[in-house]
Design a protein around this motif. Structure first.
Motif, PDB file in Angstrom:
ATOM      1  N   ALA A  58       0.838  -1.205   0.000  1.00 56.50           N
ATOM      2  CA  ALA A  58       0.000   0.000   0.000  1.00 56.50           C
ATOM      3  C   ALA A  58       0.871   1.252   0.000  1.00 56.50           C
ATOM      4  N   GLY A  59       1.960   1.191   0.743  1.00 59.76           N
ATOM      5  CA  GLY A  59       2.873   2.330   0.767  1.00 59.76           C
ATOM      6  C   GLY A  59       3.531   2.568  -0.577  1.00 59.76           C
ATOM      7  N   ILE A  60       3.880   1.469  -1.268  1.00 58.09           N
ATOM      8  CA  ILE A  60       4.503   1.594  -2.596  1.00 58.09           C
ATOM      9  C   ILE A  60       3.521   2.213  -3.576  1.00 58.09           C
ATOM     10  N   ALA A  61       2.275   1.775  -3.510  1.00 58.75           N
ATOM     11  CA  ALA A  61       1.255   2.310  -4.419  1.00 58.75           C
ATOM     12  C   ALA A  61       1.018   3.793  -4.151  1.00 58.75           C
ATOM     13  N   ALA A  62       0.995   4.160  -2.870  1.00 57.49           N
ATOM     14  CA  ALA A  62       0.787   5.574  -2.536  1.00 57.49           C
ATOM     15  C   ALA A  62       1.962   6.414  -2.984  1.00 57.49           C
ATOM     16  N   ALA A  63       3.162   5.872  -2.863  1.00 52.25           N
ATOM     17  CA  ALA A  63       4.363   6.617  -3.255  1.00 52.25           C
ATOM     18  C   ALA A  63       4.381   6.878  -4.745  1.00 52.25           C
ATOM     19  N   ALA A  64       3.795   5.962  -5.519  1.00 54.19           N
ATOM     20  CA  ALA A  64       3.800   6.130  -6.979  1.00 54.19           C
ATOM     21  C   ALA A  64       3.058   7.401  -7.388  1.00 54.19           C
ATOM     22  N   GLN A  65       2.115   7.837  -6.570  1.00 54.10           N
ATOM     23  CA  GLN A  65       1.335   9.029  -6.912  1.00 54.10           C
ATOM     24  C   GLN A  65       2.120  10.317  -6.682  1.00 54.10           C
ATOM     25  N   PHE A  66       3.204  10.226  -5.891  1.00 53.20           N
ATOM     26  CA  PHE A  66       3.952  11.427  -5.543  1.00 53.20           C
ATOM     27  C   PHE A  66       5.413  11.348  -5.965  1.00 53.20           C
ATOM     28  N   THR A  67       5.670  10.537  -7.001  1.00 53.19           N
ATOM     29  CA  THR A  67       7.061  10.338  -7.423  1.00 53.19           C
ATOM     30  C   THR A  67       7.723  11.644  -7.812  1.00 53.19           C
ATOM     31  N   GLU A  68       7.016  12.467  -8.582  1.00 46.04           N
ATOM     32  CA  GLU A  68       7.626  13.712  -9.046  1.00 46.04           C
ATOM     33  C   GLU A  68       7.858  14.680  -7.897  1.00 46.04           C
ATOM     34  N   GLN A  69       6.870  14.791  -7.006  1.00 42.72           N
ATOM     35  CA  GLN A  69       7.016  15.735  -5.894  1.00 42.72           C
ATOM     36  C   GLN A  69       8.030  15.243  -4.862  1.00 42.72           C
ATOM     37  N   GLY A  70       8.113  13.935  -4.676  1.00 39.48           N
ATOM     38  CA  GLY A  70       8.988  13.390  -3.641  1.00 39.48           C
ATOM     39  C   GLY A  70      10.453  13.424  -3.989  1.00 39.48           C
ATOM     40  N   GLY A  71      10.792  13.443  -5.241  1.00 37.20           N
ATOM     41  CA  GLY A  71      12.191  13.520  -5.644  1.00 37.20           C
ATOM     42  C   GLY A  71      12.939  12.216  -5.422  1.00 37.20           C
ATOM     43  N   ASP A  72      14.267  12.325  -5.353  1.00 35.77           N
ATOM     44  CA  ASP A  72      15.135  11.150  -5.265  1.00 35.77           C
ATOM     45  C   ASP A  72      14.926  10.358  -3.979  1.00 35.77           C
ATOM     46  N   ARG A  73      14.681  11.072  -2.879  1.00 28.59           N
ATOM     47  CA  ARG A  73      14.547  10.350  -1.603  1.00 28.59           C
ATOM     48  C   ARG A  73      13.335   9.420  -1.613  1.00 28.59           C
ATOM     49  N   LEU A  74      12.214   9.910  -2.133  1.00 28.30           N
ATOM     50  CA  LEU A  74      11.024   9.067  -2.200  1.00 28.30           C
ATOM     51  C   LEU A  74      11.241   7.915  -3.171  1.00 28.30           C
ATOM     52  N   ALA A  75      11.884   8.182  -4.289  1.00 29.25           N
ATOM     53  CA  ALA A  75      12.136   7.113  -5.273  1.00 29.25           C
ATOM     54  C   ALA A  75      13.045   6.055  -4.679  1.00 29.25           C
ATOM     55  N   SER A  76      14.037   6.455  -3.935  1.00 34.21           N
ATOM     56  CA  SER A  76      14.940   5.496  -3.317  1.00 34.21           C
ATOM     57  C   SER A  76      14.222   4.637  -2.279  1.00 34.21           C
ATOM     58  N   ALA A  77      13.374   5.289  -1.462  1.00 33.74           N
ATOM     59  CA  ALA A  77      12.624   4.541  -0.445  1.00 33.74           C
ATOM     60  C   ALA A  77      11.659   3.567  -1.094  1.00 33.74           C
ATOM     61  N   ARG A  78      11.041   3.973  -2.201  1.00 31.29           N
ATOM     62  CA  ARG A  78      10.099   3.084  -2.876  1.00 31.29           C
ATOM     63  C   ARG A  78      10.829   1.876  -3.456  1.00 31.29           C
ATOM     64  N   ALA A  79      12.013   2.107  -4.045  1.00 36.83           N
ATOM     65  CA  ALA A  79      12.784   1.001  -4.602  1.00 36.83           C
ATOM     66  C   ALA A  79      13.218   0.018  -3.517  1.00 36.83           C
ATOM     67  N   ALA A  80      13.595   0.529  -2.376  1.00 33.15           N
ATOM     68  CA  ALA A  80      13.991  -0.334  -1.269  1.00 33.15           C
ATOM     69  C   ALA A  80      12.816  -1.172  -0.788  1.00 33.15           C
ATOM     70  N   ALA A  81      11.630  -0.556  -0.718  1.00 28.20           N
ATOM     71  CA  ALA A  81      10.440  -1.294  -0.283  1.00 28.20           C
ATOM     72  C   ALA A  81      10.078  -2.380  -1.277  1.00 28.20           C
ATOM     73  N   GLU A  82      10.195  -2.090  -2.553  1.00 30.38           N
ATOM     74  CA  GLU A  82       9.897  -3.092  -3.568  1.00 30.38           C
ATOM     75  C   GLU A  82      10.887  -4.254  -3.491  1.00 30.38           C
TER      76      GLU A  82
END
Length: 488
Positions: free
Chosen positions: A463-487
């Motif tokens: 659920a967190g990964i899906a939610a993060a996908a909606q804010f990829t552009e706003q979250g920047g590199d840190r959010l993308a890195s956290a999402r990749a780690a969760a996946e």
């Protein structure tokens, strides 16, 4: 601050106060010489402009306690009962830049004071006061007025006896108005600072009572934490001064005692075991030296303002208080070492029993680990796979430490210090061994609990990964890195 009297005509625009005898503060240089000691009030946040007095005693500074207010009221009541003169008393931090006389005149006018009203206004921070009396008190001569000021009011203020100043004014006015007596305040100054004024024998606060109040204030100050600067700031300057002197003596005594304790601790337990004690002692010694320097500045010929005095005294109290607290903590640690040494034989016996109990658990824990290896994959057991081996190593260390401790307590007194580190080392090793074996014994339960809760955890991460996908552009590199780690 010295207060010089002036007798002047009040402007005709003030019919209620047609003529006033005023005792106002004049002169800046002599002020620091003769009345610098009357200040004891804490720093005040704001000035008081002239205002209408709500009652015959107004204390915006808080310099009177309940008993003092009661005594001032008694003197005011006696003056009225005997001479039908109302004395109004007001304490403020300063006169709002107006000076004593103008401030008192404006306050008297705003308060609609009449021909039988007198006003004593005291500014505790400005070091000024004014005493004005109307034409209705024409029986008071200039000499009598001067005597009230010089011999009654000012001595009380100089002694920081704010209530006494008011009572002196009431008694002096009443005494001067008594038929056939004239103003006799000079003759009523009795040794020791007791002043008796008025037909009823109103007794001003004597030096002894002031001393008793100061002592009571110091007793209360002793209960204030040295680090509570707000409470210290509220103390009168004399109380702060006395407390600072006490703290210096207390810290000096603590250093002397700690030096003896530290020397004993070093000889018994060694430099390493007493390193924190040594550091606290050195810090306290440097702090005391700095505090004595501040004290010398306060006592030299160069005067400081009351606010500077207050800040310097609080610095002495707080810095020495912190140093003394650190020393006490280190001394308590030293006392703990000595207690441990005194009870060393019993502690070593208890450690031996604990060591035996843990050693007995080794075979069972070894069997438990072998069983786990048949139920779960190696990855699931990675955190406990070597626990039994590490526990055996800790037990071996504890055994050597206990043996070293027994050898140490067999030495002559004063040489047994190594027993402390041996006991502490054995205690730490046994605690670690116990934790390692407990982890093996509870491993199956912990793994099954993890398996049971894993689906919910996976769902939450998805659920967190899906939610993060909606804010990829706003979250920047840190959010993308956290999402990749969760996946992953």
């Amino acid at each position: 601050m010295p207060l010089a009297p002036r007798l002047e005509q009040t402007p005709s625009s003030r019919p209620r106060l047609p003529r006033a005898r005023r005792f106002a503060a004049l002169g800046a240089v002599s002020a620091l010489v003769t009345l610098v000691a009357i200040l004891f009030s804490p720093a005040i946040a704001s000035a008081d402009a002239p205002f209408r007095l709500p009652g015959q005693i107004t204390d915006t500074v808080g310099v009177l306690d309940a008993d003092q207010q009661s005594d001032v009221q008694a003197a005011i009541d006696q003056l009225y009962d005997e001479h039908k003169v109302r004395l109004w008393v007001v304490y403020v931090p300063d006169f709002n830049g107006l000076g004593a006389g103008p401030w008192a005149d404006q306050t008297a006018q705003a308060s609609s004071l009449g021909d039988r009203d007198a006003l004593l206004a005291v500014a505790t921070v400005d070091r000024e006061y004014a005493l004005i009396a109307p034409d209705g008190l024409s029986e008071i001569t200039s000499d009598e007025a001067e005597s009230i000021r010089v011999d009654a009011v000012e001595p009380a203020l100089r002694e920081e006896d704010w209530a006494g100043g008011a009572i002196a004014a009431a008694g002096g006015l009443g005494d001067a108005m008594s038929p056939g007596q004239g103003m006799s305040v000079r003759t009523l100054l009795i040794g020791g600072g007791v002043v008796v004024v008025g037909a009823g024998g109103v007794v001003l606060y004597s030096r002894k009572k002031k001393h008793d109040r100061t002592r009571a204030g110091i007793e209360a100050a002793r209960s204030i934490s040295p680090e509570d600067t707000a409470a210290l700031t509220a103390l009168p300057l004399p109380t702060l001064d006395e407390r600072a002197k006490e703290v210096l003596v207390e810290t000096d005594d603590a250093l002397r005692t700690s030096q003896e304790e530290l020397d004993l601790a070093r000889g018994e337990f060694g430099e390493q075991a007493t390193a924190s004690f040594t550091a606290a002692f050195d810090t306290a010694r440097a702090t005391l030296a700095a505090a004595f320097t501040v004290r010398q500045r306060l006592d030299d010929a160069i005067p400081e303002t009351p606010q500077q005095q207050r800040e310097m005294l609080i610095d002495i109290i707080t810095s020495c208080g912190r140093a003394d607290r650190e020393l006490n903590e280190r001394v308590q640690e030293f006392d703990g070492l000595r207690d441990l040494l005194i009870n060393a034989p019993d502690r070593l016996d208890a450690l031996t029993r604990d060591m035996v109990a843990l050693t007995v658990r080794i075979p069972d824990s070894t069997q438990t680990l072998a069983t786990l290896q048949t139920e779960f994959p190696a990855a699931a057991l990675a955190s406990v796979a070597h626990n039994v081996t590490m526990a055996e190593e800790r037990l071996a260390f504890a055994e050597r430490a206990v043996a070293d401790g027994r050898d140490a307590i067999a030495l002559p007194p004063g040489k047994q210090g190594p027993a402390v580190s041996a006991i502490r080392g054995a205690e730490g090793a046994l605690e670690q061994a116990r934790t390692l074996l407990d982890a093996v014994d509870h491993a199956a339960e912990d793994i099954r609990h993890a398996i049971a809760t894993l689906p919910a955890a996976i769902t939450d991460v998805e659920a967190g990964i899906a939610a993060a996908a909606q804010f990829t552009e706003q979250g920047g590199d840190r959010l993308a890195s956290a999402r990749a780690a969760a996946e992953a």
